[in-house]
Design an enzyme around this catalytic site. Structure first.
Site, PDB file in Angstrom:
ATOM      1  N   ARG A 147      -0.760  -0.793  -8.803  1.00 16.91           N
ATOM      2  CA  ARG A 147      -2.095  -0.386  -8.595  1.00 16.91           C
ATOM      3  C   ARG A 147      -1.985   1.202  -8.515  1.00 16.91           C
ATOM      4  O   ARG A 147      -1.659   1.653  -7.455  1.00 16.91           O
ATOM      5  CB  ARG A 147      -2.479  -1.174  -7.244  1.00 16.91           C
TER       6      ARG A 147
ATOM      7  N   ASP B  24       0.852  -1.208  -0.194  1.00 18.93           N
ATOM      8  CA  ASP B  24      -0.020  -0.207   0.020  1.00 18.93           C
ATOM      9  C   ASP B  24       0.914   1.198   0.066  1.00 18.93           C
ATOM     10  O   ASP B  24       2.082   1.255   0.439  1.00 18.93           O
ATOM     11  CB  ASP B  24      -0.886   0.161   1.233  1.00 18.93           C
TER      12      ASP B  24
HETATM   13  P1  FDA Z   1     -14.028   8.867  -6.255  1.00 18.34           P
HETATM   14  O1  FDA Z   1     -13.616   9.260  -4.779  1.00 18.34           O
HETATM   15  O2  FDA Z   1     -13.920   9.744  -7.339  1.00 18.34           O
HETATM   16  O3  FDA Z   1     -15.163   7.936  -6.208  1.00 18.34           O
HETATM   17  C1  FDA Z   1     -16.004   7.432  -7.259  1.00 18.34           C
HETATM   18  C2  FDA Z   1     -17.316   6.830  -6.970  1.00 18.34           C
HETATM   19  O4  FDA Z   1     -17.099   5.817  -6.021  1.00 18.34           O
HETATM   20  C3  FDA Z   1     -18.084   7.971  -5.809  1.00 18.34           C
HETATM   21  O5  FDA Z   1     -18.772   8.560  -6.493  1.00 18.34           O
HETATM   22  C4  FDA Z   1     -18.826   7.031  -4.966  1.00 18.34           C
HETATM   23  O6  FDA Z   1     -20.037   6.444  -5.820  1.00 18.34           O
HETATM   24  C5  FDA Z   1     -18.107   5.540  -4.801  1.00 18.34           C
HETATM   25  N1  FDA Z   1     -17.413   5.789  -3.572  1.00 18.34           N
HETATM   26  C6  FDA Z   1     -15.728   6.230  -3.666  1.00 18.34           C
HETATM   27  N2  FDA Z   1     -15.395   5.875  -2.342  1.00 18.34           N
HETATM   28  C7  FDA Z   1     -16.582   5.709  -1.686  1.00 18.34           C
HETATM   29  C8  FDA Z   1     -16.492   5.313  -0.270  1.00 18.34           C
HETATM   30  N3  FDA Z   1     -15.865   5.267   0.700  1.00 18.34           N
HETATM   31  N4  FDA Z   1     -18.033   5.064   0.325  1.00 18.34           N
HETATM   32  C9  FDA Z   1     -18.974   5.198  -0.760  1.00 18.34           C
HETATM   33  N5  FDA Z   1     -18.701   5.108  -2.140  1.00 18.34           N
HETATM   34  C10 FDA Z   1     -17.637   5.491  -2.441  1.00 18.34           C
HETATM   35  N6  FDA Z   1      -5.302   4.968  -1.011  1.00 18.34           N
HETATM   36  C11 FDA Z   1      -4.267   5.273  -0.638  1.00 18.34           C
HETATM   37  O7  FDA Z   1      -3.824   6.348  -0.392  1.00 18.34           O
HETATM   38  N7  FDA Z   1      -3.267   4.263  -0.595  1.00 18.34           N
HETATM   39  C12 FDA Z   1      -3.544   3.058  -0.840  1.00 18.34           C
HETATM   40  O8  FDA Z   1      -2.633   2.142  -0.709  1.00 18.34           O
HETATM   41  C13 FDA Z   1      -4.869   2.801  -1.391  1.00 18.34           C
HETATM   42  N8  FDA Z   1      -5.174   1.100  -1.822  1.00 18.34           N
HETATM   43  C14 FDA Z   1      -6.310   1.224  -2.286  1.00 18.34           C
HETATM   44  C15 FDA Z   1      -6.829   0.026  -3.036  1.00 18.34           C
HETATM   45  C16 FDA Z   1      -7.834  -0.289  -3.647  1.00 18.34           C
HETATM   46  C17 FDA Z   1      -8.128  -1.562  -4.362  1.00 18.34           C
HETATM   47  C18 FDA Z   1      -8.758   1.112  -3.753  1.00 18.34           C
HETATM   48  C19 FDA Z   1     -10.119   0.693  -4.460  1.00 18.34           C
HETATM   49  C20 FDA Z   1      -8.521   1.997  -3.039  1.00 18.34           C
HETATM   50  C21 FDA Z   1      -7.249   2.282  -2.459  1.00 18.34           C
HETATM   51  N9  FDA Z   1      -7.033   3.572  -1.700  1.00 18.34           N
HETATM   52  C22 FDA Z   1      -5.739   3.628  -1.237  1.00 18.34           C
HETATM   53  C23 FDA Z   1      -8.261   4.528  -1.554  1.00 18.34           C
HETATM   54  C24 FDA Z   1      -8.097   5.406  -2.990  1.00 18.34           C
HETATM   55  O9  FDA Z   1      -6.998   6.090  -2.784  1.00 18.34           O
HETATM   56  C25 FDA Z   1      -9.441   6.297  -2.841  1.00 18.34           C
HETATM   57  O10 FDA Z   1      -9.429   7.237  -1.581  1.00 18.34           O
HETATM   58  C26 FDA Z   1     -10.614   5.624  -3.107  1.00 18.34           C
HETATM   59  O11 FDA Z   1     -10.450   4.558  -3.879  1.00 18.34           O
HETATM   60  C27 FDA Z   1     -11.800   6.637  -3.510  1.00 18.34           C
HETATM   61  O12 FDA Z   1     -11.316   6.897  -5.014  1.00 18.34           O
HETATM   62  P2  FDA Z   1     -12.061   6.669  -6.107  1.00 18.34           P
HETATM   63  O13 FDA Z   1     -11.024   6.198  -7.090  1.00 18.34           O
HETATM   64  O14 FDA Z   1     -13.119   5.522  -5.940  1.00 18.34           O
HETATM   65  O15 FDA Z   1     -12.906   8.036  -6.699  1.00 18.34           O
END
Ligand code: FDA
Length: 307
Positions: A182, A132
């Site tokens: 990732r 991570d």
């Molecule tokens: P965005 O925030 O734009 O969300 C897109 C849509 O997804 C939203 O409109 C909503 O519908 C849905 N959504 C997103 N988050 C949600 C929530 N918490 N609850 C409900 N709905 C939600 N970060 C980091 O700093 N270090 C790391 O090592 C990791 N590792 C990691 C692994 C994996 C497999 C994932 C999917 C994510 C991470 N993250 C992470 C977290 C990442 O940085 C980020 O904060 C989240 O994925 C939310 O961003 P999105 O890309 O989903 O987009």
């Protein structure tokens, strides 16, 4: 960054709040939305259920910023046992770890040694070890750890955060290693000179970095993982992957357990490789606050759980 997001991320660092919330039944009920249970056995059962539907999974035990070397040793031993269970149960599970959970703040050498042992066990059991990415103060050290792991092992991957201004340069420097990356947007509170304060800039950066990664994957020079729930971005990126001729299986989509579950299934039905990241463990408070910060509307779910 919105005020709600900033307050939730500040709260994520409070040990007092962590202690209070971890004891409250309503908070534990609310957390269940994002994790099948605190115990490893519950997480492994969820992996088996998801496997039956066609999903791969990634497991991570919650916990970060340890205070003793003995705790880091125990975390290493826990994950060694987990790799063995993954193999004996025949589950398509990867493992993702935070370097601070393996003692990075206490001894960089001990952390590197733990990670090497875990990467070896991941390879021996047919799994993968992912690193991570934590807050910006850890990026250089985490990149260094990944480089030394990658020099000896194939099945190791690293998370890069699109909101960091430095990530394009980091990705370019990593590509000669034929890395597994990732890509995520980034979940920590960072100052504007380090990370984009405007979400639109992060989304643009995610797209650009993903295209570079997919182009390398098309040549067999990287393994690309799109770690996002942003369906608009994913639609554009899967289309670009087809244009670039990235073969099926040369990239995956990773999402978190409990978020956009119906869309995860829809992507699977379209033939995408989808892996769900499942967290477990008792130290869920900082991680849970970051999930609330990603979508402050989730706080209403916590409020409803009080009744
Ligand atoms: P965005 O925030 O734009 O969300 C897109 C849509 O997804 C939203 O409109 C909503 O519908 C849905 N959504 C997103 N988050 C949600 C929530 N918490 N609850 C409900 N709905 C939600 N970060 C980091 O700093 N270090 C790391 O090592 C990791 N590792 C990691 C692994 C994996 C497999 C994932 C999917 C994510 C991470 N993250 C992470 C977290 C990442 O940085 C980020 O904060 C989240 O994925 C939310 O961003 P999105 O890309 O989903 O987009």
């Amino acid at each position: 960054m919105s005020l709600a997001r900033s307050l939730l991320l500040r709260a994520s660092r409070s040990r007092w709040l962590a202690d209070q919330m971890s004891r409250r039944a309503f908070a534990r009920r609310a957390v269940r939305r994002f994790m099948p249970g605190e115990d490893l056995s519950e997480a492994l059962s969820a992996c088996a259920t998801l496997k039956a539907e066609g999903f791969g999974t990634v497991l991570t035990q919650l916990g970060e910023n340890l205070t003793t070397v003995a705790e880091a040793d125990a975390v290493r031993d826990h994950y060694l046992g987990l790799f063995d269970q993954i193999r004996s149960r025949g589950l398509p599970v990867h493992v993702s770890v935070k370097p601070t959970q393996l003692g990075l703040d206490l001894s960089a050498d001990a952390c590197a040694a733990h990670l090497l042992v875990l990467a070896g066990r991941a390879e021996a059991t047919g799994s993968w070890l992912w690193l991570d990415m934590e807050d910006a103060s850890y990026v250089d050290r985490t990149l260094g750890l990944y480089r030394s792991l990658r020099a000896r092992h194939e099945r190791v991957g690293l998370c890069l955060q699109a909101y960091l201004r430095r990530s394009p340069a980091d990705l370019a420097a990593l590509l000669p290693l034929r890395p597994a990356i990732r890509l995520v947007k980034g979940a920590y509170a960072e100052p504007a000179h380090i990370a984009f304060p405007d979400k639109r800039d992060t989304d643009l950066a995610f797209f650009d970095l993903s295209v570079k990664l997919l182009a390398a994957a098309a040549k067999g020079e990287a393994y690309a993982v799109l770690g996002t729930h942003d369906l608009t971005l994913l639609r554009r990126l899967t289309a670009r992957a087809s244009e670039l001729g990235v073969k099926d299986g040369a990239y995956e989509i990773h999402m978190l357990y409990g978020i956009r579950s119906a869309d995860q299934r829809a992507l699977l039905r379209e033939g995408r490789a989808v892996r769900t990241l499942i967290s477990y463990g008792r130290s869920w408070f900082p991680w849970y606050m970051r999930r609330l910060a990603e979508r402050p509307a989730n706080v209403w779910f916590v409020v409803r759980s009080m009744w």
